[in-house]
Scaffold this active site. Sequence first.
Site, short mmCIF file in Angstrom:
data_model
loop_
_atom_site.label_atom_id
_atom_site.label_comp_id
_atom_site.label_asym_id
_atom_site.label_seq_id
_atom_site.Cartn_x
_atom_site.Cartn_y
_atom_site.Cartn_z
CE LYS A 1 8.44 6.77 -3.99
NZ LYS A 1 6.69 7.21 -3.44
CE1 TYR B 1 13.26 -23.53 -17.84
CE2 TYR B 1 14.26 -21.81 -17.67
CZ TYR B 1 14.33 -23.02 -17.53
OH TYR B 1 15.79 -22.69 -16.78
CG MET C 1 17.50 -15.80 -13.32
SD MET C 1 18.01 -16.99 -12.04
CE MET C 1 16.64 -18.02 -11.00
C1 LIG Z 1 6.29 8.57 -5.12
C2 LIG Z 1 6.21 9.43 -3.92
C3 LIG Z 1 6.33 10.91 -4.95
C4 LIG Z 1 6.31 11.00 -6.50
O1 LIG Z 1 5.86 10.87 -7.04
P1 LIG Z 1 6.40 10.61 -8.89
O2 LIG Z 1 5.11 10.38 -9.32
O3 LIG Z 1 7.23 9.02 -8.64
O4 LIG Z 1 6.86 12.19 -9.15
C5 LIG Z 1 5.55 11.94 -4.33
N1 LIG Z 1 5.61 12.25 -3.37
C6 LIG Z 1 4.98 11.11 -2.60
C7 LIG Z 1 4.59 10.94 -1.15
C8 LIG Z 1 5.47 9.66 -3.05
O5 LIG Z 1 4.73 8.61 -2.12
#
Ligand SMILES: *Cc1c(COP(=O)(O)O)cnc(C)c1O
Length: 384
Positions: free
Chosen positions: A44, A264, A312
Amino acid sequence: MRDITAGRHGSGAQLTIDLDAVRENYRRLRRQIDGSVRCAAVVKADAYGLGAVPVSAALHAEGCEDFFVAQLDEGLALRSALPDASIYVLNGVPRGAEHDCSSADLLPVLNSLEQAHDWAEHLRRLGEPHGAVIQIDSGMNRLGLSRREVAGWVEGADRLSVLKVRLVMSHLACADTPQHRANRGQLALFSEAARAFPGLPRSLASSSGIFLGPDFHFDLVRPGVALYGGNPVPSLPNPMRSVVRVFAPVIQVRDANPGDGVGYGWDHRLDRRSRIATVAIGYADGLHRALQGRGAVYADGIALPVLGRVSMDTITVDASAISSDWLTPGSWVEVIGEHQSIDQLAEAMQTSAYEVLTSLGHRYARDYAGAVDPLCSTFSRRVA
Ligand SMILES: *Cc1c(COP(=O)(O)O)cnc(C)c1O
């Protein structure tokens, strides 16, 4: 240090993603689980910022067949790169987007009875079966069917029989703390609730959950951050190989006097004569402002503390410990690498390795070491 000249124009920071290390981490995680348990990959948010297409292609070549994304659009983008793999959409299908989901053969995670009924209705209209995943909330209170909804599912089983459920899953809230009582509690709740779906494969563990032991593995595990080198059990030494290296060029070096302000707001005041190096990396590249007064970059293993506010596009670091002819404009300093892991940088930024990775941004010159398909690295460089 000075032999790092890989930046394409030498004007900005360089991000190297070691796909061989990702594959090695996949093999290491596989060794933690029984041969009968499937090991998926969570890709993801563009594989935590590292590039979902090249990362997934590398993992697919390693034998991974199951990929989890968060959003439908992420799944659609991944489908063309992985025509045969199972791609699961953790957040489920937005209403009205059911057709896009089924025509790309993506597997929605159904997180509520409402999502389940919408998906079932879509499949009835479509007139063909299609896979799905049920998520049960076992105590995180984020996504998934409540206990009452599980009962409602069982009662309405006739209307939902059109769903070809492939997996029942839940997610742990405290898996990175092995002794936390929530882990056993969620395990018990999940095991109990999953009995409403007899015979279906089950999944509970992400990266940290894998290290809680075989009770937590069920039929499929879902690691993300550990594949990318994050430490799944922060209280123990990291068993994973590091994947990411970030180097940035020094663009100016100057001497400044006691009492001078730096950056800054003149947030830092020098208490002695200092050599200040300005490095071309800033919060737009994921170095949070929390690094002020806490973080460092490394030159030949020597820590150069961040002075004053993070800008930045630049940080200013104290280079007094290094001789002036050694660190000059064009020298490269390590931000993530041998001397500073993503977990160490996360601690300095008062955040997690997850946020370090997903904050990296799109300005880096990216290099993929060990890319499976050379097109992938070209593609990712172009979009980066
Ligand atoms: C993000 C996520 C994972 C992976 O988690 P990690 O801690 O990065 O291994 C697995 N299952 C779900 C439902 C997640 O949202």
